[in-house]
Design a protein around this motif. Structure first.
Motif, short mmCIF file in Angstrom:
data_model
loop_
_atom_site.label_atom_id
_atom_site.label_comp_id
_atom_site.label_asym_id
_atom_site.label_seq_id
_atom_site.Cartn_x
_atom_site.Cartn_y
_atom_site.Cartn_z
N PRO A 60 -51.97 43.69 -47.63
CA PRO A 60 -51.24 42.98 -48.70
C PRO A 60 -52.17 42.10 -49.52
O PRO A 60 -53.14 41.55 -49.00
CB PRO A 60 -50.24 42.11 -47.92
CG PRO A 60 -50.18 42.67 -46.56
CD PRO A 60 -51.51 43.32 -46.30
N GLN A 77 -44.82 49.92 -55.54
CA GLN A 77 -45.28 48.91 -54.57
C GLN A 77 -44.15 47.93 -54.23
O GLN A 77 -43.24 47.73 -55.03
CB GLN A 77 -46.46 48.12 -55.16
CG GLN A 77 -47.64 48.99 -55.56
CD GLN A 77 -48.31 49.66 -54.38
OE1 GLN A 77 -48.71 49.00 -53.44
NE2 GLN A 77 -48.41 50.98 -54.42
N ARG A 78 -44.25 47.34 -53.04
CA ARG A 78 -43.30 46.30 -52.63
C ARG A 78 -43.89 44.94 -53.06
O ARG A 78 -44.95 44.55 -52.57
CB ARG A 78 -43.07 46.32 -51.11
CG ARG A 78 -42.39 47.60 -50.64
CD ARG A 78 -42.20 47.59 -49.13
NE ARG A 78 -41.28 46.55 -48.70
CZ ARG A 78 -39.96 46.66 -48.65
NH1 ARG A 78 -39.39 47.80 -49.03
NH2 ARG A 78 -39.19 45.67 -48.24
N ASP A 90 -46.56 44.57 -50.36
CA ASP A 90 -47.89 45.02 -50.78
C ASP A 90 -48.54 43.95 -51.66
O ASP A 90 -49.75 43.77 -51.63
CB ASP A 90 -47.78 46.33 -51.58
CG ASP A 90 -47.18 47.45 -50.74
OD1 ASP A 90 -47.71 47.69 -49.63
OD2 ASP A 90 -46.19 48.06 -51.18
N TYR A 91 -47.71 43.23 -52.43
CA TYR A 91 -48.23 42.21 -53.35
C TYR A 91 -47.32 40.98 -53.34
O TYR A 91 -46.10 41.13 -53.39
CB TYR A 91 -48.31 42.75 -54.79
CG TYR A 91 -49.41 43.77 -54.96
CD1 TYR A 91 -50.69 43.38 -55.36
CD2 TYR A 91 -49.18 45.12 -54.70
CE1 TYR A 91 -51.71 44.32 -55.49
CE2 TYR A 91 -50.19 46.05 -54.83
CZ TYR A 91 -51.46 45.64 -55.22
OH TYR A 91 -52.46 46.55 -55.34
#
Lengths: 345, 251
Positions: free
Chosen positions: B2, B32-33, B129-130
């Motif tokens: 992440p 992306q999450r 992820d971000y």
């Protein structure tokens, strides 16, 4: 946060703040709490032990995930003494299997001293692998051609447990050997009952050598974490002991590892542990962590005073007693994870 | 692994929240999450861009900082409002706009360490992820901490003397904090300017990559925070520039 008012100091303070670990802070507070304790005495039954400084004090916690938290003198070397015993017992179990080893050494706790010249009245076996008689018997069972080869197997084993090579502190070995008549008496008594082989001098040499292996508090923490992790060193990933025998080693630590204090220890702390007269304690919390503490002043039973206090506090604060079901004061997982670097998220 | 991305500017009004909203949306649209945390607690507002009605904000970042709720309870799925579908996810953790709450924060402050812990819990709990952090402008302990833990720091400046000077200080701080990756974004540049020359000048001045230069856009002004620009006008020059910057964040 920063006392100086220049940018570099401010940035440095922010960085340490960002990367500070709550669990390490907890250990630091514990260290500071017991640093000034001046109870106990540094063992000096052999001259070399008496050279240790009473202020030496190190705490190391190693988790089964391979995280290590250290405070104090964790690199200070000292001789293993009795801490080696359950680990050598594990090696003997690997060499001969449980049934045969049990026919040679019992697993009964006894109230008598570590150095007792006493065997089980019925079976004539030493009571357990931690008393000197039992440790000599398990040492006798370590396979190998001569002292050198057998010692190498023991050193290799400890290297698997700790992830580094170990030296023998020869002055301690020489001292131990010179003062070892009682050990010889115990060995000959066991020879008389067919418990050990006739290689008494070789076995006692090996026994004194293993007691003089140098470790530090970091090593004790990682050794215990290896047992907590089912026999696999959580840092190197190397297997140190066959997983079938981890329970044997940890069981004798639980019942006999703290000698005369074993029962009270089991009641108050509830962590399988083994202690050495030089001031080390290696404690196992199965599935969670290993704890290594070193502080030379010991009580009358030969256990490190600061070491016992540290273990008891950690056990209580995190609910790590083997039979604890109550909600602990701190959640160990949260406290450890909250100190993770952003790269470990 | 992440990534934590902080969006910051030395002064207010640079377009920080708009940039955060557009970059986070662009990344979420890539499957992306993503989560966005509004740490501009003194003057929150990014919820407007994501179409999150304050009436729906039962829990906010403030409730977490005051120990009243887990931070995950303050995470709202706003992906549907900006067309994020499939594997992509977009969450917003807004700050409270209630005057009493803002007043309390201004008078009491908050535990920065707890905020840091909240970031970690979000990343793990929402399997992100971000994580984008929309910061309060200027330099403060809170900002320093966000910068220190970021994988990517985006500094926004306008072609303006005050912004230039303030950004120089911020860049110095970021370098002292050993920020892993720093990108500059120049916003509200007049269309008459030579963007290539401006980019070169800014990069030479700060010794840092300029990830994008955005023109002063009447279309952006007209949208008036009623949505995320790159979703409303996907083919616009500004949206293309946002996507270009997003790719550099993801690189």
């Amino acid at each position: 946060m920063a006392e100086k008012h220049d940018l570099k100091s401010l940035a440095s303070a922010i960085q340490s703040f960002a990367s500070s670990s709550p669990f390490l802070s907890y250990l630091t507070e514990l260290y500071e709490k017991y640093e000034s304790v001046n109870e106990g005495t540094v063992a000096n039954y052999i001259p070399e032990l008496g050279k240790a400084l009473p202020e030496w004090f190190g705490i190391c916690v190693a988790t089964v995930n391979g995280q290590v938290f250290e405070v104090g003198n964790c690199n200070q070397l000292f001789t293993m003494e009795s801490i080696s015993k359950p680990f050598v017992y594990g090696l003997a179990l690997e060499d001969y299997g449980r049934e045969y080893i049990n026919s040679k050494v019992s697993v009964k706790p006894i109230e008598e001293t570590l150095n007792s010249i006493a065997l089980d009245e019925k079976s004539k076996r030493p009571y357990n692998p931690i008393v000197n008689a039992g440790a000599i018997a398990t040492t006798d069972l370590i396979k190998g051609n001569g002292v050198g080869a057998r010692l190498k197997r023991i050193l290799d084993m400890f290297e698997r447990y700790t992830g580094r090579k170990h030296d023998i502190y020869m002055p301690a070995f020489v001292s131990d050997k010179a003062y070892g008549n009682r050990h010889r008496a115990i060995a000959y008594l066991m020879l008389n009952f067919g418990i050990i082989s006739e290689k008494i001098d070789e076995t006692l040499d090996l026994y004194f050598h293993q007691s003089a292996i140098q470790v530090n508090a970091h090593d004790l923490g990682v050794m215990a974490a290896t047992l907590a992790n089912g026999g696999v060193n959580p840092i190197t990933g190397e297997r140190a002991i066959d997983e079938r025998y981890v329970q044997d080693v940890v069981s004798v630590m639980q019942t006999c590892g703290m000698y005369d204090s074993a029962v009270e220890w089991a009641y108050r702390v509830g962590m399988p542990a083994v202690s050495g007269i030089s001031g080390g304690i290696s404690a196992v919390v199965p599935g969670k962590l290993g704890l290594g503490v070193f502080s030379p002043p010991v009580d009358e039973g030969g256990n490190s005073i600061r070491g016992m206090k540290v273990c008891e506090d950690i056990s209580k604060d995190f609910g790590l007693h083997i039979f604890n079901v109550a909600q602990p004061k701190h959640n160990l997982k949260d406290l450890i994870e909250s100190g993770e670097s952003v790269d470990d998220w | 692994m992440p990534k934590v991305v902080s969006i910051h500017s030395y002064r207010g009004g640079t377009g920080k929240s708009n940039t955060t909203a557009n970059l986070s949306t662009s990344v979420a649209l890539q499957g992306q999450r993503v989560a966005v945390v509004d740490t501009d607690i003194q003057s929150p507002g990014i919820h407007n861009l994501f179409g999150l009605d304050p009436e729906r904000m039962d829990k906010t970042l403030n409730n977490f900082l005051w120990g009243q709720a887990p931070i995950e309870d303050a995470a709202y799925d706003v992906g549907g409002n900006v067309g994020v579908q499939g594997d992509g996810k977009l969450f917003l953790i807004p700050a409270s706009i209630r005057p009493d709450d803002i007043s309390r924060i201004l008078s009491e402050g908050y535990d920065v360490k707890l905020l840091h812990e909240g970031f970690r819990k979000l990343v793990k709990g929402l399997n992100l992820d971000y994580l984008f952090i929309d910061t309060h402008p200027g330099l403060s302990k809170e900002t320093f901490l966000s910068i220190a833990i970021s994988h990517v720091l985006i500094l926004i400046l306008r072609p303006d003397k005050q912004d230039y000077q303030g950004t120089a200080v911020t860049v110095d701080v970021a370098k002292q904090l050993k920020v892993r990756k720093m990108l500059l974004v120049v916003n509200k540049a007049l269309s008459s300017m030579n963007f290539d020359a401006l980019k070169q000048k800014v990069e030479d001045t700060y010794g840092t990559t300029v990830a994008g230069i955005f023109p002063l856009s009447e279309d952006m002004v007209q949208l008036a925070s009623e949505g995320v620009f790159c979703v409303k006008y996907p083919d616009h020059r500004v949206s293309q520039e946002f996507r270009k910057v997003a790719l550099q964040v993801m690189a």
